[in-house]
Scaffold this active site. Structure first.
Site, short mmCIF file in Angstrom:
data_model
loop_
_atom_site.label_atom_id
_atom_site.label_comp_id
_atom_site.label_asym_id
_atom_site.label_seq_id
_atom_site.Cartn_x
_atom_site.Cartn_y
_atom_site.Cartn_z
N ASP A 152 0.81 -1.22 0.00
CA ASP A 152 0.00 0.00 0.00
C ASP A 152 0.84 1.27 0.00
O ASP A 152 0.43 2.30 0.53
CB ASP A 152 -0.97 0.02 1.20
CG ASP A 152 -1.78 -1.25 1.28
OD1 ASP A 152 -2.30 -1.66 0.24
OD2 ASP A 152 -1.88 -1.84 2.37
N GLU A 153 2.02 1.22 -0.59
CA GLU A 153 2.89 2.40 -0.64
C GLU A 153 2.48 3.36 -1.74
O GLU A 153 3.04 4.46 -1.84
CB GLU A 153 4.36 1.98 -0.87
CG GLU A 153 4.98 1.14 0.24
CD GLU A 153 4.78 -0.34 0.03
OE1 GLU A 153 4.03 -0.71 -0.91
OE2 GLU A 153 5.36 -1.13 0.79
N GLY A 154 1.56 2.94 -2.59
CA GLY A 154 1.14 3.81 -3.71
C GLY A 154 1.87 3.46 -5.00
O GLY A 154 2.11 4.32 -5.85
N LYS A 155 2.17 2.18 -5.14
CA LYS A 155 2.91 1.72 -6.33
C LYS A 155 2.14 1.93 -7.63
O LYS A 155 2.71 2.32 -8.64
CB LYS A 155 3.25 0.21 -6.22
CG LYS A 155 4.18 -0.13 -5.10
CD LYS A 155 4.37 -1.63 -4.98
CE LYS A 155 3.16 -2.36 -4.49
NZ LYS A 155 2.79 -2.12 -3.09
N GLY A 197 -4.10 -4.43 -4.45
CA GLY A 197 -5.10 -3.45 -4.88
C GLY A 197 -4.37 -2.18 -5.23
O GLY A 197 -3.81 -1.52 -4.37
N HIS A 198 -4.29 -1.87 -6.51
CA HIS A 198 -3.55 -0.70 -6.94
C HIS A 198 -4.52 0.39 -7.39
O HIS A 198 -5.24 0.23 -8.37
CB HIS A 198 -2.58 -1.09 -8.07
CG HIS A 198 -1.48 -1.99 -7.59
ND1 HIS A 198 -0.68 -2.70 -8.42
CD2 HIS A 198 -1.08 -2.30 -6.34
CE1 HIS A 198 0.19 -3.40 -7.69
NE2 HIS A 198 -0.04 -3.18 -6.43
N GLN A 242 2.31 -5.94 -3.13
CA GLN A 242 2.60 -5.96 -1.70
C GLN A 242 3.91 -5.20 -1.40
O GLN A 242 4.31 -4.37 -2.19
CB GLN A 242 2.67 -7.40 -1.15
CG GLN A 242 1.32 -8.11 -1.12
CD GLN A 242 0.98 -8.79 -2.43
OE1 GLN A 242 1.81 -9.45 -3.03
NE2 GLN A 242 -0.24 -8.62 -2.87
N LYS A 282 2.80 10.19 -0.55
CA LYS A 282 1.91 10.75 0.47
C LYS A 282 2.60 11.75 1.40
O LYS A 282 2.29 11.83 2.60
CB LYS A 282 1.26 9.62 1.27
CG LYS A 282 0.30 8.78 0.41
CD LYS A 282 -0.57 7.91 1.27
CE LYS A 282 -1.89 7.61 0.59
NZ LYS A 282 -2.80 6.81 1.40
N LEU A 283 3.55 12.48 0.86
CA LEU A 283 4.23 13.51 1.68
C LEU A 283 3.20 14.51 2.23
O LEU A 283 3.30 14.94 3.37
CB LEU A 283 5.27 14.26 0.83
CG LEU A 283 6.09 15.28 1.61
CD1 LEU A 283 7.10 14.59 2.52
CD2 LEU A 283 6.80 16.26 0.70
N THR A 335 2.87 13.98 -4.19
CA THR A 335 2.30 15.03 -3.34
C THR A 335 0.76 15.05 -3.37
O THR A 335 0.15 16.04 -3.00
CB THR A 335 2.84 16.42 -3.77
OG1 THR A 335 2.58 16.56 -5.19
CG2 THR A 335 4.31 16.55 -3.52
P1 IMP Z 1 -2.40 -12.96 1.72
O1 IMP Z 1 -1.45 -12.35 0.75
O2 IMP Z 1 -3.84 -12.79 1.34
O3 IMP Z 1 -2.05 -14.38 2.05
O4 IMP Z 1 -2.25 -12.15 3.10
C1 IMP Z 1 -1.06 -12.20 3.88
C2 IMP Z 1 -0.73 -10.84 4.48
O5 IMP Z 1 -0.36 -9.96 3.45
C3 IMP Z 1 -1.89 -10.17 5.21
O6 IMP Z 1 -1.36 -9.45 6.32
C4 IMP Z 1 -2.45 -9.22 4.18
O7 IMP Z 1 -3.11 -8.12 4.79
C5 IMP Z 1 -1.17 -8.78 3.51
N1 IMP Z 1 -1.39 -8.31 2.11
C6 IMP Z 1 -1.61 -9.06 1.02
N2 IMP Z 1 -1.74 -8.29 -0.07
C7 IMP Z 1 -1.57 -7.02 0.33
C8 IMP Z 1 -1.56 -5.76 -0.35
O8 IMP Z 1 -1.69 -5.65 -1.56
N3 IMP Z 1 -1.35 -4.67 0.45
C9 IMP Z 1 -1.14 -4.76 1.78
N4 IMP Z 1 -1.14 -5.90 2.45
C10 IMP Z 1 -1.34 -7.03 1.74
#
Ligand code: IMP
Length: 425
Positions: A14-17, A41-42, A225, A332-333, A410
């Site tokens: 979730d860094e904003g890739k 989720g992008h 991730q 997200k500065l 920003t």
């Molecule tokens: P899984 O990938 O569904 O097996 O989940 C394992 C861990 O990775 C959990 O803590 C999820 O919340 C985290 N996770 C998986 N995909 C993402 C992502 O795209 N963003 C943030 N956390 C993620």
């Protein structure tokens, strides 16, 4: 000039890739996803309109870019079809621009069921997975019993494979989890229907990528991730089931490690985490609540609220090492604009970087404190316009990590960036 650029997260995802991949794609011919699945989720915001992508690479919104799903990605057919349909309905031509690897493992209904049954059984010790079957699908791949996209082309052989693997998983579903078994015919028929839609897009992704390289065309590799969720280098066992670090860009696509020219490490100006597991700089006070509110910190895939905390430079430095990061992008500065005081973690109080779960539990973070700038950086596109305090903050990150900051985001929109040095040259 950099032709092959890897973009990945250096935190817990979730860094904003997605936004940065979309920005860099302006220069690229091809964008490749190489690991993870629809757990990602992008979010992209273009002219105020929001699009959330899970499996389709973030380059899809640029007409002249070909998007690839590499062999390292686990594919849930229904999720991919739904995403393609949603994009098509919005006028984005996906089918002619998306290429799926024959070697990508398929996430099957029993993987999803097993993921959810296991999490329920773990109770308070749950990992907090996305419940999308990611872990069980990767297990089947490694156990050499997985069904791959290419297997969908031969209906007869597929039936035999499915029969065998389903008998195995149904045994666990029925006798370990006391849940009703899945029906072979139902799973098989559904898969055949999905195959009809997806097979026309399947090809030799590795071969296609090497053709791009031969033509000196620019390729962007899009990580999912973050590095602290890596199965080997993350906060095990609270991790995802793939290697989220840069090595996967090669193994999950079929490009060689020597063919990566640049690794862009994305970090938020603070830290978030979804799901359970260690988070040394987590905040439980008003500052944490303000980060969540200003950063709109809710999961793009599951909608779960994200845990929030200060930027952790000890963890960032480790991520830079394991990925061989060339340059950083701070996202997200502007979320920090409201703070009178901003902190960053500079030490864990231990000589060694934590590896085991118990080592992570004993981490005692110490902080460097900065005066906040308390003025708006939202939408800035020129580094000269940054308040002095924000410049100090960024320079501290560079000095600590010994890696230059090349991009600063920003705001959520495509245009809201300061590009100090473009990774693609
Ligand atoms: P899984 O990938 O569904 O097996 O989940 C394992 C861990 O990775 C959990 O803590 C999820 O919340 C985290 N996770 C998986 N995909 C993402 C992502 O795209 N963003 C943030 N956390 C993620």
């Amino acid at each position: 000039m950099n032709k092959t650029v890897v973009v990945l997260g250096t935190q817990w995802g979730d860094e904003g890739k997605g936004k940065i991949v979309d920005l860099l794609t302006e220069e690229a011919i091809a964008v490749v996803r190489y690991q993870g699945g629809h757990n990602a989720g992008h979010t992209l915001i273009i002219d105020g309109e929001k699009t959330v992508l899970h499996l389709v690479p973030s380059g899809i919104l640029r007409d002249d870019v070909t998007c690839y799903i590499g062999n390292g990605v686990v594919i849930e057919p229904a999720a991919l079809i739904k995403e393609i349909e949603q994009l098509s309905a919005a006028g984005v031509d996906v089918r002619s621009r998306l290429v799926i690897s024959h070697a990508a493992p398929v996430i099957m209904p029993y993987h999803i069921l097993l993921d959810q049954l296991r999490e329920a059984k773990r109770g308070k010790k749950a990992i907090g997975t996305t419940g999308r079957g990611i872990g069980p699908a990767y297990e089947d791949k490694v156990a050499r019993r997985g069904i791959r996209m290419g297997d969908l082309a031969d209906a007869e052989t597929l039936r035999h494979k499915l029969q065998e693997v389903l008998a195995y998983h149904n045994h666990v579903i029925e006798h370990y989890h006391a849940h009703e078994p899945l029906d072979l015919e139902q799973v098989y028929q559904q898969l055949l229907q999905q195959a009809e839609q997806l097979l026309p897009m399947c090809d030799d992704v590795t071969g296609c990528l090497h053709t791009h390289l031969q033509k000196s065309e620019k390729i962007l590799l899009e990580g999912a991730q973050g590095s602290l969720l890596d199965i080997d280098h993350g906060t095990y066992p609270f991790v995802t089931s793939s290697n989220t670090t840069a090595g996967s860009a090669a193994s999950g696509s079929g490009l060689g490690v020597t063919q990566m020219d640049y690794v862009l490490g994305i970090t938020k100006a603070y830290t978030t985490r979804v799901g359970s597991g260690p988070f040394p700089t987590e905040l439980f006070d008003d500052d944490g609540a303000l980060l969540a509110e200003r950063g709109v910190e809710f999961g793009a895939t599951t909608g779960r609220p994200r845990r929030c905390g200060w930027l952790d430079l000890v963890a960032l430095k480790r991520s830079i090492q394991v990925n061989g990061v060339t340059g950083l992008c701070i996202t997200k500065l502007d979320v920090l604009d409201a703070f009178a005081e901003i902190k960053v973690c500079v030490d864990y109080g231990d000589a060694q970087f934590p590896v085991t779960a118990s080592q992570w539990e004993t981490v005692k973070p110490s902080y460097q404190s900065f005066k906040g700038w308390q003025s708006s950086t939202r939408g800035l596109t020129d580094a000269n316009g940054l308040p002095a305090e924000a410049k100090t903050f960024i320079e501290f990150v560079e000095n600590y990590t010994k890696v230059p900051v090349h991009i600063i985001s920003t705001g959520p929109d495509r245009q809201e960036n300061i590009v100090i040095q473009h990774p693609m040259g």
